[in-house]
Design a protein around this motif. Structure first.
Motif, PDB file in Angstrom:
ATOM      1  N   LEU A 242       0.829  -1.201   0.000  1.00 42.57           N
ATOM      2  CA  LEU A 242       0.000   0.000   0.000  1.00 42.57           C
ATOM      3  C   LEU A 242       0.867   1.256   0.000  1.00 42.57           C
ATOM      4  CD1 LEU A 242      -2.917   1.002   0.081  1.00 42.57           C
ATOM      5  CD2 LEU A 242      -2.823   0.894   2.575  1.00 42.57           C
ATOM      6  N   ASP A 243       1.930   1.250   0.778  1.00 43.13           N
ATOM      7  CA  ASP A 243       2.844   2.401   0.806  1.00 43.13           C
ATOM      8  C   ASP A 243       3.455   2.644  -0.571  1.00 43.13           C
ATOM      9  OD1 ASP A 243       2.407   2.864   3.470  1.00 43.13           O
ATOM     10  OD2 ASP A 243       4.158   1.750   4.172  1.00 43.13           O
ATOM     11  N   LYS A 244       3.844   1.561  -1.271  1.00 42.19           N
ATOM     12  CA  LYS A 244       4.452   1.705  -2.592  1.00 42.19           C
ATOM     13  C   LYS A 244       3.442   2.218  -3.622  1.00 42.19           C
ATOM     14  CE  LYS A 244       8.042  -1.813  -2.003  1.00 42.19           C
ATOM     15  NZ  LYS A 244       8.568  -3.138  -2.438  1.00 42.19           N
ATOM     16  N   ILE A 245       2.203   1.727  -3.551  1.00 42.16           N
ATOM     17  CA  ILE A 245       1.159   2.185  -4.478  1.00 42.16           C
ATOM     18  C   ILE A 245       0.933   3.681  -4.333  1.00 42.16           C
ATOM     19  CG2 ILE A 245      -1.320   2.079  -4.974  1.00 42.16           C
ATOM     20  CD1 ILE A 245      -1.192  -0.922  -4.386  1.00 42.16           C
ATOM     21  N   ILE A 246       0.838   4.148  -3.091  1.00 38.68           N
ATOM     22  CA  ILE A 246       0.586   5.570  -2.841  1.00 38.68           C
ATOM     23  C   ILE A 246       1.798   6.402  -3.240  1.00 38.68           C
ATOM     24  CG2 ILE A 246       0.163   7.283  -1.037  1.00 38.68           C
ATOM     25  CD1 ILE A 246      -1.476   5.159   0.421  1.00 38.68           C
ATOM     26  N   GLU A 247       2.993   5.915  -2.904  1.00 39.82           N
ATOM     27  CA  GLU A 247       4.215   6.669  -3.204  1.00 39.82           C
ATOM     28  C   GLU A 247       4.422   6.826  -4.711  1.00 39.82           C
ATOM     29  OE1 GLU A 247       9.072   6.321  -2.537  1.00 39.82           O
ATOM     30  OE2 GLU A 247       7.706   4.902  -1.555  1.00 39.82           O
ATOM     31  N   ASN A 248       4.158   5.778  -5.471  1.00 43.42           N
ATOM     32  CA  ASN A 248       4.389   5.793  -6.923  1.00 43.42           C
ATOM     33  C   ASN A 248       3.162   6.234  -7.721  1.00 43.42           C
ATOM     34  OD1 ASN A 248       7.004   4.777  -6.497  1.00 43.42           O
ATOM     35  ND2 ASN A 248       6.238   2.660  -6.488  1.00 43.42           N
ATOM     36  N   GLN A 249       2.068   6.562  -7.037  1.00 42.98           N
ATOM     37  CA  GLN A 249       0.810   6.913  -7.700  1.00 42.98           C
ATOM     38  C   GLN A 249       0.427   5.830  -8.714  1.00 42.98           C
ATOM     39  OE1 GLN A 249      -1.021   9.546  -6.793  1.00 42.98           O
ATOM     40  NE2 GLN A 249       0.520   9.980  -5.240  1.00 42.98           N
ATOM     41  N   SER A 250       0.619   4.591  -8.311  1.00 37.20           N
ATOM     42  CA  SER A 250       0.379   3.450  -9.184  1.00 37.20           C
ATOM     43  C   SER A 250      -1.107   3.126  -9.276  1.00 37.20           C
ATOM     44  CB  SER A 250       1.139   2.229  -8.645  1.00 37.20           C
ATOM     45  OG  SER A 250       0.765   1.051  -9.321  1.00 37.20           O
ATOM     46  N   THR A 251      -1.472   2.446 -10.348  1.00 38.21           N
ATOM     47  CA  THR A 251      -2.866   1.996 -10.514  1.00 38.21           C
ATOM     48  C   THR A 251      -3.031   0.543 -10.051  1.00 38.21           C
ATOM     49  OG1 THR A 251      -2.407   1.316 -12.792  1.00 38.21           O
ATOM     50  CG2 THR A 251      -3.251   3.555 -12.455  1.00 38.21           C
ATOM     51  N   GLU A 252      -2.009   0.001  -9.406  1.00 39.28           N
ATOM     52  CA  GLU A 252      -2.090  -1.368  -8.902  1.00 39.28           C
ATOM     53  C   GLU A 252      -3.142  -1.494  -7.809  1.00 39.28           C
ATOM     54  OE1 GLU A 252       1.732  -3.731  -8.467  1.00 39.28           O
ATOM     55  OE2 GLU A 252       2.492  -1.673  -8.364  1.00 39.28           O
ATOM     56  N   ARG A 253      -3.547  -2.734  -7.562  1.00 42.70           N
ATOM     57  CA  ARG A 253      -4.475  -3.022  -6.485  1.00 42.70           C
ATOM     58  C   ARG A 253      -3.883  -4.136  -5.611  1.00 42.70           C
ATOM     59  NH1 ARG A 253      -5.520   1.002  -7.857  1.00 42.70           N
ATOM     60  NH2 ARG A 253      -7.441   1.941  -8.617  1.00 42.70           N
ATOM     61  N   LEU A 254      -4.397  -4.240  -4.403  1.00 44.07           N
ATOM     62  CA  LEU A 254      -3.910  -5.253  -3.471  1.00 44.07           C
ATOM     63  C   LEU A 254      -4.547  -6.603  -3.795  1.00 44.07           C
ATOM     64  CD1 LEU A 254      -4.069  -3.263  -0.114  1.00 44.07           C
ATOM     65  CD2 LEU A 254      -2.035  -3.910  -1.382  1.00 44.07           C
ATOM     66  N   LEU A 255      -3.702  -7.606  -4.007  1.00 37.84           N
ATOM     67  CA  LEU A 255      -4.172  -8.960  -4.285  1.00 37.84           C
ATOM     68  C   LEU A 255      -3.522  -9.919  -3.288  1.00 37.84           C
ATOM     69  CD1 LEU A 255      -3.892  -8.982  -8.186  1.00 37.84           C
ATOM     70  CD2 LEU A 255      -5.957  -8.662  -6.809  1.00 37.84           C
TER      71      LEU A 255
ATOM     72  N   LEU B 113      -8.574   2.918  -2.929  1.00 38.86           N
ATOM     73  CA  LEU B 113      -7.554   3.165  -3.948  1.00 38.86           C
ATOM     74  C   LEU B 113      -8.199   3.631  -5.251  1.00 38.86           C
ATOM     75  CD1 LEU B 113      -5.124   0.156  -3.364  1.00 38.86           C
ATOM     76  CD2 LEU B 113      -4.654   2.578  -2.932  1.00 38.86           C
ATOM     77  N   ASP B 114      -9.336   3.032  -5.613  1.00 40.30           N
ATOM     78  CA  ASP B 114     -10.063   3.473  -6.809  1.00 40.30           C
ATOM     79  C   ASP B 114     -10.486   4.930  -6.667  1.00 40.30           C
ATOM     80  OD1 ASP B 114      -9.835   1.042  -8.053  1.00 40.30           O
ATOM     81  OD2 ASP B 114     -11.745   0.279  -7.302  1.00 40.30           O
ATOM     82  N   TYR B 115     -11.012   5.265  -5.496  1.00 34.95           N
ATOM     83  CA  TYR B 115     -11.431   6.645  -5.235  1.00 34.95           C
ATOM     84  C   TYR B 115     -10.226   7.582  -5.300  1.00 34.95           C
ATOM     85  CZ  TYR B 115     -13.251  10.709  -2.727  1.00 34.95           C
ATOM     86  OH  TYR B 115     -13.603  11.990  -2.382  1.00 34.95           O
ATOM     87  N   HIS B 116      -9.093   7.132  -4.753  1.00 30.01           N
ATOM     88  CA  HIS B 116      -7.880   7.941  -4.752  1.00 30.01           C
ATOM     89  C   HIS B 116      -7.409   8.206  -6.183  1.00 30.01           C
ATOM     90  CE1 HIS B 116      -4.021   9.495  -3.449  1.00 30.01           C
ATOM     91  NE2 HIS B 116      -3.388   8.580  -4.157  1.00 30.01           N
ATOM     92  N   GLN B 117      -7.439   7.181  -7.030  1.00 29.80           N
ATOM     93  CA  GLN B 117      -7.022   7.348  -8.415  1.00 29.80           C
ATOM     94  C   GLN B 117      -7.949   8.301  -9.164  1.00 29.80           C
ATOM     95  OE1 GLN B 117      -4.342   6.337 -10.152  1.00 29.80           O
ATOM     96  NE2 GLN B 117      -3.501   5.597  -8.210  1.00 29.80           N
ATOM     97  N   GLU B 118      -9.248   8.171  -8.920  1.00 31.59           N
ATOM     98  CA  GLU B 118     -10.200   9.069  -9.565  1.00 31.59           C
ATOM     99  C   GLU B 118      -9.988  10.501  -9.113  1.00 31.59           C
ATOM    100  OE1 GLU B 118     -12.992  10.197 -12.202  1.00 31.59           O
ATOM    101  OE2 GLU B 118     -12.168   8.180 -11.955  1.00 31.59           O
ATOM    102  N   TYR B 119      -9.672  10.677  -7.833  1.00 28.94           N
ATOM    103  CA  TYR B 119      -9.393  12.010  -7.298  1.00 28.94           C
ATOM    104  C   TYR B 119      -8.163  12.614  -7.982  1.00 28.94           C
ATOM    105  CZ  TYR B 119      -8.211  15.639  -3.896  1.00 28.94           C
ATOM    106  OH  TYR B 119      -7.903  16.844  -3.299  1.00 28.94           O
ATOM    107  N   ILE B 120      -7.119  11.800  -8.163  1.00 29.44           N
ATOM    108  CA  ILE B 120      -5.910  12.275  -8.836  1.00 29.44           C
ATOM    109  C   ILE B 120      -6.213  12.633 -10.290  1.00 29.44           C
ATOM    110  CG2 ILE B 120      -3.633  11.563  -9.681  1.00 29.44           C
ATOM    111  CD1 ILE B 120      -3.347   9.878  -7.156  1.00 29.44           C
TER     112      ILE B 120
END
Length: 308
Positions: free
Chosen positions: A37-50, A69-76
């Protein structure tokens, strides 16, 4: 006694198994989730947790995290679109203000430094300066109107109004300019009065903006239409022309702030790009809808609908 011991043994095995599963989740899954989760947020990645797990609480937690995370990406993405829109708006504002002001300065310098002009010629130049100043004033007024609309500071007084009268009054106000530009006008307004609950001045402003747009971009077709009709559920107002129309690549931007067709700025009848935006905002404030279809040089149609 033996049965009781067997039952206790099975229970102990089950508790031990659950303890092992929970421990694995705490010692392996949760640290992995935190790190990922930290890496996804830091890199602004579109990955999801599996994470493959049989633990229902953990699965539910993962679903909630991925939703966030979907909401965060849409916000960005929204923020990126807003920045692009603002940059384009600032660029267009600069252009739309700079162009007439440059012309004004040119005329003034000519009047000041060229002594060979007659009084009549100077009066003609001053009249052109006055026209450009009015153009800048109108543009600033549109900016102000849009700001008022987007801050909900534009008062809308909903009341029963006669749409036939508003349509006739508005199109008559464009008679001289349509006549001077050689437009053929097709008007379809029924004799039977049609009423809606709306703001009269706002409806008139919507029609003025749509007619101005049709005149500006429909000049090649030399035909402009205004039609009014009513069915069981709604009142429909149509404004159309047979000009160069709107291409598919521009369609999604046509109601954006300060958007103009790409070649509009080389035209002698430049538009600020605010008219359609203001029209859309006013229609929505009165609980209506506006859309368009366009086939270049055949028919570009703007349709406004209100509940009857």
């Amino acid at each position: 006694m033996i049965i009781l011991c067997a039952a206790l043994l099975l229970l102990l095995i089950f508790v031990s198994y659950r303890y092992y599963k929970i421990k694995k989740m705490v010692t392996a899954d949760l640290p992995y989730i935190t790190d990922k989760l930290d890496k996804i947020i830091e890199n602004q990645s579109t990955e999801r947790l599996l994470v493959m797990t049989e633990e229902k609480p953990l699965r539910e937690l993962l679903v909630s995290i991925n939703t966030l995370l979907d909401y965060h990406q849409e916000y960005i993405a929204d923020g990126s679109r807003l920045r692009m829109s603002m940059n384009r708006m600032l660029s267009n504002v600069s252009h739309d203000l700079k162009t007439p002001l440059t012309v004004v300065l040119g005329y003034i310098e000519t009047i000041q430094h060229d002594r060979h002009y007659t009084s009549e010629e100077r009066e003609e130049l001053l009249a052109k300066v006055n026209g450009k100043v009015i153009e800048v004033g109108n543009l600033i007024s549109k900016f102000f109107d849009l700001a008022r609309l987007e801050s909900n500071d534009w008062p809308i007084e909903m009341q029963k109004i006669n749409v036939n009268e508003v349509c006739r009054e508005t199109i008559l106000g464009y008679y001289d300019i349509l006549n001077s530009k050689g437009f053929e006008v097709a008007i379809e307004i029924p004799e039977k009065d049609i009423f809606i609950h709306a703001d009269r001045q706002a409806l008139k402003r919507i029609l003025e903006n749509l007619l101005s747009n049709a005149i500006r971009y429909g000049k090649e077709g030399k035909v402009l239409g205004l039609a009014l009709q009513q069915d069981e559920n709604q009142v429909i107002i149509e404004v159309w022309d047979r000009g160069k129309g709107i291409s598919e690549k521009n369609a999604h931007q046509i109601f954006e702030r300060l958007y103009t067709l790409e070649d509009a700025r080389s035209s002698s009848t430049e538009g600020s790009g605010l008219g359609l935006t203001i029209a859309k905002r006013l229609v929505e404030r009165m609980n209506g809808s506006i859309n368009f279809t366009s086939v270049p040089f055949k028919k570009t149609l703007f349709t406004v609908k209100f509940k009857s």
